[in-house]
Design a protein around this motif. Structure first.
Motif, PDB file in Angstrom:
ATOM      1  N   LEU A  46      -0.574   3.650  -6.213  1.00  0.00           N
ATOM      2  CA  LEU A  46      -1.197   3.740  -4.887  1.00  0.00           C
ATOM      3  C   LEU A  46      -2.292   4.799  -4.896  1.00  0.00           C
ATOM      4  O   LEU A  46      -3.393   4.574  -4.379  1.00  0.00           O
ATOM      5  CB  LEU A  46      -0.149   4.074  -3.822  1.00  0.00           C
ATOM      6  N   GLU A  47      -1.978   5.939  -5.497  1.00  0.00           N
ATOM      7  CA  GLU A  47      -2.960   7.022  -5.575  1.00  0.00           C
ATOM      8  C   GLU A  47      -4.177   6.594  -6.393  1.00  0.00           C
ATOM      9  O   GLU A  47      -5.320   6.851  -6.003  1.00  0.00           O
ATOM     10  CB  GLU A  47      -2.309   8.256  -6.185  1.00  0.00           C
ATOM     11  N   LYS A  48      -3.932   5.929  -7.511  1.00  0.00           N
ATOM     12  CA  LYS A  48      -5.034   5.466  -8.373  1.00  0.00           C
ATOM     13  C   LYS A  48      -5.983   4.544  -7.607  1.00  0.00           C
ATOM     14  O   LYS A  48      -7.196   4.621  -7.770  1.00  0.00           O
ATOM     15  CB  LYS A  48      -4.467   4.731  -9.590  1.00  0.00           C
ATOM     16  N   TYR A  49      -5.407   3.689  -6.758  1.00  0.00           N
ATOM     17  CA  TYR A  49      -6.228   2.749  -5.996  1.00  0.00           C
ATOM     18  C   TYR A  49      -6.708   3.330  -4.671  1.00  0.00           C
ATOM     19  O   TYR A  49      -7.438   2.675  -3.920  1.00  0.00           O
ATOM     20  CB  TYR A  49      -5.459   1.439  -5.768  1.00  0.00           C
ATOM     21  N   GLY A  50      -6.291   4.550  -4.369  1.00  0.00           N
ATOM     22  CA  GLY A  50      -6.775   5.225  -3.173  1.00  0.00           C
ATOM     23  C   GLY A  50      -6.275   4.639  -1.870  1.00  0.00           C
ATOM     24  O   GLY A  50      -6.993   4.638  -0.871  1.00  0.00           O
ATOM     25  N   VAL A  51      -5.035   4.136  -1.887  1.00  0.00           N
ATOM     26  CA  VAL A  51      -4.458   3.543  -0.682  1.00  0.00           C
ATOM     27  C   VAL A  51      -3.050   4.108  -0.442  1.00  0.00           C
ATOM     28  O   VAL A  51      -2.457   4.706  -1.334  1.00  0.00           O
ATOM     29  CB  VAL A  51      -4.388   2.001  -0.785  1.00  0.00           C
ATOM     30  N   LYS A  52      -2.566   3.875   0.759  1.00  0.00           N
ATOM     31  CA  LYS A  52      -1.203   4.301   1.082  1.00  0.00           C
ATOM     32  C   LYS A  52      -0.225   3.135   1.028  1.00  0.00           C
ATOM     33  O   LYS A  52       0.977   3.332   1.008  1.00  0.00           O
ATOM     34  CB  LYS A  52      -1.162   4.942   2.467  1.00  0.00           C
ATOM     35  N   SER A  53      -0.766   1.924   1.009  1.00  0.00           N
ATOM     36  CA  SER A  53       0.054   0.712   0.973  1.00  0.00           C
ATOM     37  C   SER A  53      -0.721  -0.379   0.234  1.00  0.00           C
ATOM     38  O   SER A  53      -1.946  -0.475   0.380  1.00  0.00           O
ATOM     39  CB  SER A  53       0.349   0.250   2.394  1.00  0.00           C
ATOM     40  N   PRO A  54      -0.021  -1.220  -0.525  1.00  0.00           N
ATOM     41  CA  PRO A  54      -0.715  -2.324  -1.201  1.00  0.00           C
ATOM     42  C   PRO A  54      -1.379  -3.286  -0.214  1.00  0.00           C
ATOM     43  O   PRO A  54      -2.330  -3.983  -0.573  1.00  0.00           O
ATOM     44  CB  PRO A  54       0.392  -3.042  -1.974  1.00  0.00           C
ATOM     45  N   SER A  55      -0.915  -3.297   1.025  1.00  0.00           N
ATOM     46  CA  SER A  55      -1.515  -4.193   2.018  1.00  0.00           C
ATOM     47  C   SER A  55      -2.960  -3.817   2.331  1.00  0.00           C
ATOM     48  O   SER A  55      -3.707  -4.627   2.879  1.00  0.00           O
ATOM     49  CB  SER A  55      -0.679  -4.208   3.302  1.00  0.00           C
ATOM     50  N   GLU A  56      -3.363  -2.605   1.961  1.00  0.00           N
ATOM     51  CA  GLU A  56      -4.738  -2.175   2.171  1.00  0.00           C
ATOM     52  C   GLU A  56      -5.681  -2.755   1.118  1.00  0.00           C
ATOM     53  O   GLU A  56      -6.899  -2.686   1.280  1.00  0.00           O
ATOM     54  CB  GLU A  56      -4.826  -0.647   2.131  1.00  0.00           C
ATOM     55  N   LEU A  57      -5.128  -3.303   0.062  1.00  0.00           N
ATOM     56  CA  LEU A  57      -5.940  -3.888  -1.010  1.00  0.00           C
ATOM     57  C   LEU A  57      -6.224  -5.345  -0.693  1.00  0.00           C
ATOM     58  O   LEU A  57      -5.474  -6.001   0.019  1.00  0.00           O
ATOM     59  CB  LEU A  57      -5.197  -3.792  -2.344  1.00  0.00           C
ATOM     60  N   SER A  58      -7.306  -5.847  -1.269  1.00  0.00           N
ATOM     61  CA  SER A  58      -7.604  -7.265  -1.078  1.00  0.00           C
ATOM     62  C   SER A  58      -8.107  -7.868  -2.375  1.00  0.00           C
ATOM     63  O   SER A  58      -8.542  -7.165  -3.287  1.00  0.00           O
ATOM     64  CB  SER A  58      -8.641  -7.448   0.032  1.00  0.00           C
ATOM     65  N   GLY A  59      -7.992  -9.166  -2.448  1.00  0.00           N
ATOM     66  CA  GLY A  59      -8.537  -9.930  -3.561  1.00  0.00           C
ATOM     67  C   GLY A  59      -8.105  -9.456  -4.932  1.00  0.00           C
ATOM     68  O   GLY A  59      -6.914  -9.306  -5.216  1.00  0.00           O
ATOM     69  N   ASP A  60      -9.116  -9.244  -5.789  1.00  0.00           N
ATOM     70  CA  ASP A  60      -8.850  -8.879  -7.171  1.00  0.00           C
ATOM     71  C   ASP A  60      -8.141  -7.538  -7.318  1.00  0.00           C
ATOM     72  O   ASP A  60      -7.319  -7.361  -8.223  1.00  0.00           O
ATOM     73  CB  ASP A  60     -10.157  -8.850  -7.979  1.00  0.00           C
ATOM     74  N   LYS A  61      -8.429  -6.606  -6.437  1.00  0.00           N
ATOM     75  CA  LYS A  61      -7.766  -5.287  -6.512  1.00  0.00           C
ATOM     76  C   LYS A  61      -6.266  -5.429  -6.276  1.00  0.00           C
ATOM     77  O   LYS A  61      -5.461  -4.783  -6.942  1.00  0.00           O
ATOM     78  CB  LYS A  61      -8.375  -4.300  -5.507  1.00  0.00           C
TER      79      LYS A  61
END
Length: 66
Positions: free
Chosen positions: A35-50
């Protein structure tokens, strides 16, 4: 004899529970790191390929280290 067997079963169960707890802690540490690596607090904040990359990394961790 039955008492010894019962104690061995209890000891084995306690060991298995501790190992499961340790694995849960490892997984949580990895998951939080991702989560920290992707800069989010939840995977739901990611979209598509990320999001696909994130969950592919989680799957890889579980299948190879979990």
């Amino acid at each position: 004899m039955i008492k010894d067997l019962s104690q061995k079963l209890v000891d084995a169960a306690e060991k298995m529970m501790q190992e499961a707890s340790d694995k849960q802690k490892e997984y949580r540490k990895f998951f939080d790191g991702m989560l920290e690596k992707y800069g989010v607090k939840s995977p739901s904040e990611l979209s598509g390929d990320k999001k696909k990359e994130f969950f592919a990394a989680i799957h890889f961790f579980i299948t190879n280290f979990g």
